[in-house]
Design a protein around this motif. Structure first.
Motif, PDB file in Angstrom:
ATOM      1  N   HIS A  63      23.099  50.079 -35.475  1.00 14.09           N
ATOM      2  CA  HIS A  63      21.905  50.286 -34.657  1.00 14.09           C
ATOM      3  C   HIS A  63      22.196  50.489 -33.175  1.00 14.09           C
ATOM      4  O   HIS A  63      21.293  50.868 -32.419  1.00 14.09           O
ATOM      5  N   CYS A  64      23.427  50.199 -32.754  1.00 12.24           N
ATOM      6  CA  CYS A  64      23.811  50.490 -31.376  1.00 12.24           C
ATOM      7  C   CYS A  64      25.290  50.838 -31.348  1.00 12.24           C
ATOM      8  O   CYS A  64      26.010  50.604 -32.334  1.00 12.24           O
ATOM      9  N   ALA A  65      25.705  51.390 -30.232  1.00  9.34           N
ATOM     10  CA  ALA A  65      27.116  51.747 -30.043  1.00  9.34           C
ATOM     11  C   ALA A  65      27.480  51.457 -28.592  1.00  9.34           C
ATOM     12  O   ALA A  65      26.618  51.485 -27.709  1.00  9.34           O
TER      13      ALA A  65
ATOM     14  N   ARG B  44      15.101  54.846 -34.383  1.00  7.69           N
ATOM     15  CA  ARG B  44      14.066  54.984 -35.427  1.00  7.69           C
ATOM     16  C   ARG B  44      13.614  53.608 -35.925  1.00  7.69           C
ATOM     17  O   ARG B  44      12.417  53.360 -36.092  1.00  7.69           O
ATOM     18  N   LEU B  45      14.588  52.728 -36.162  1.00  2.00           N
ATOM     19  CA  LEU B  45      14.254  51.377 -36.623  1.00  2.00           C
ATOM     20  C   LEU B  45      13.423  50.637 -35.586  1.00  2.00           C
ATOM     21  O   LEU B  45      12.427  49.990 -35.921  1.00  2.00           O
ATOM     22  N   LEU B  46      13.816  50.725 -34.334  1.00  2.00           N
ATOM     23  CA  LEU B  46      13.071  50.048 -33.274  1.00  2.00           C
ATOM     24  C   LEU B  46      11.636  50.553 -33.213  1.00  2.00           C
ATOM     25  O   LEU B  46      10.703  49.755 -33.072  1.00  2.00           O
ATOM     26  N   ALA B  47      11.431  51.838 -33.335  1.00  2.00           N
ATOM     27  CA  ALA B  47      10.073  52.395 -33.294  1.00  2.00           C
ATOM     28  C   ALA B  47       9.218  51.845 -34.435  1.00  2.00           C
ATOM     29  O   ALA B  47       8.065  51.446 -34.226  1.00  2.00           O
TER      30      ALA B  47
ATOM     31  N   SER C  42      31.235  47.821 -20.883  1.00  2.56           N
ATOM     32  CA  SER C  42      30.851  49.026 -21.613  1.00  2.56           C
ATOM     33  C   SER C  42      29.335  49.186 -21.541  1.00  2.56           C
ATOM     34  O   SER C  42      28.603  48.243 -21.220  1.00  2.56           O
ATOM     35  N   ILE C  43      28.910  50.391 -21.836  1.00  7.82           N
ATOM     36  CA  ILE C  43      27.481  50.706 -21.890  1.00  7.82           C
ATOM     37  C   ILE C  43      27.049  50.610 -23.350  1.00  7.82           C
ATOM     38  O   ILE C  43      27.726  51.109 -24.244  1.00  7.82           O
ATOM     39  N   VAL C  44      25.931  49.966 -23.578  1.00  8.10           N
ATOM     40  CA  VAL C  44      25.393  49.798 -24.928  1.00  8.10           C
ATOM     41  C   VAL C  44      24.189  50.727 -25.065  1.00  8.10           C
ATOM     42  O   VAL C  44      23.289  50.714 -24.222  1.00  8.10           O
ATOM     43  N   GLU C  45      24.190  51.512 -26.130  1.00  7.46           N
ATOM     44  CA  GLU C  45      23.097  52.448 -26.384  1.00  7.46           C
ATOM     45  C   GLU C  45      22.658  52.327 -27.838  1.00  7.46           C
ATOM     46  O   GLU C  45      23.485  52.058 -28.712  1.00  7.46           O
ATOM     47  N   LEU C  46      21.377  52.547 -28.079  1.00  6.70           N
ATOM     48  CA  LEU C  46      20.905  52.585 -29.453  1.00  6.70           C
ATOM     49  C   LEU C  46      21.389  53.878 -30.106  1.00  6.70           C
ATOM     50  O   LEU C  46      21.431  54.927 -29.468  1.00  6.70           O
ATOM     51  N   THR C  47      21.740  53.777 -31.366  1.00  9.70           N
ATOM     52  CA  THR C  47      22.069  54.964 -32.153  1.00  9.70           C
ATOM     53  C   THR C  47      20.752  55.634 -32.555  1.00  9.70           C
ATOM     54  O   THR C  47      19.670  55.015 -32.450  1.00  9.70           O
TER      55      THR C  47
END
Length: 156
Positions: free
Chosen positions: A91-93, A114-117, A104-109
């Motif tokens: 769910h993140c990278a 889609r899951l968060l929405a 590091s920078i954390v971003e949603l995949t």
């Protein structure tokens, strides 16, 4: 659910009963978190802490673990462990932080977005079901402002 007692809202001297207020806030948080967590797990296989982290990641530009920890008032170590779990679930990278090689920078995949929405709709529905009958929209706005002021005062 056991019946709720209705102790006096003020102390004997007429001052507000802050101990009761504290107890009510703690129990409300416990009950709401439990209900929302059960619903998220049942509907999406998503624990509530992951949802909260993903919300912070989604709204924070160049999000670092430190940013999540600060936003949620928890330790960096604990935050890092949960980010690891969210990353393992796909769910993140993390990517290298061009401004600081130590973080590091954390971003949603895309799957995380889609899951968060979907999960956000579920959370809103659960909260509306549980809070809506007792709290008008106007009261909810005012209560949110009051809670924000209380958090600011308690942390200062």
């Amino acid at each position: 659910m056991p019946p709720r007692t209705q102790p006096r809202p003020t102390a004997a001297d007429g001052a507000p009963d802050l101990t009761r207020l504290f107890g009510e806030l703690v129990r409300l948080e416990t009950e709401l978190c439990g209900a929302v967590d059960r619903r998220l797990r049942a509907d999406h296989g998503l624990p509530l802490p992951h949802f909260e982290f993903m919300r912070v990641i989604a709204r924070t530009l160049d999000c670092r673990v430190q940013d999540i920890a600060t936003e949620l008032s928890i330790t960096v170590g604990g935050t890092s462990k949960i980010v690891d779990r969210i990353e393992a679930a796909g769910h993140c990278a993390r990517r290298a932080n061009p401004d600081d090689r130590r973080s590091s920078i954390v971003e949603l995949t895309p799957a995380g977005k889609r899951l968060l929405a979907r999960a956000a709709v579920t959370v809103e529905d659960e909260l509306r079901t549980r809070l809506g009958p007792a709290l008008s929209d106007r009261s909810a706005v005012q209560f949110t402002r009051t809670l924000t002021r209380l958090r600011d005062a308690a942390s200062g």
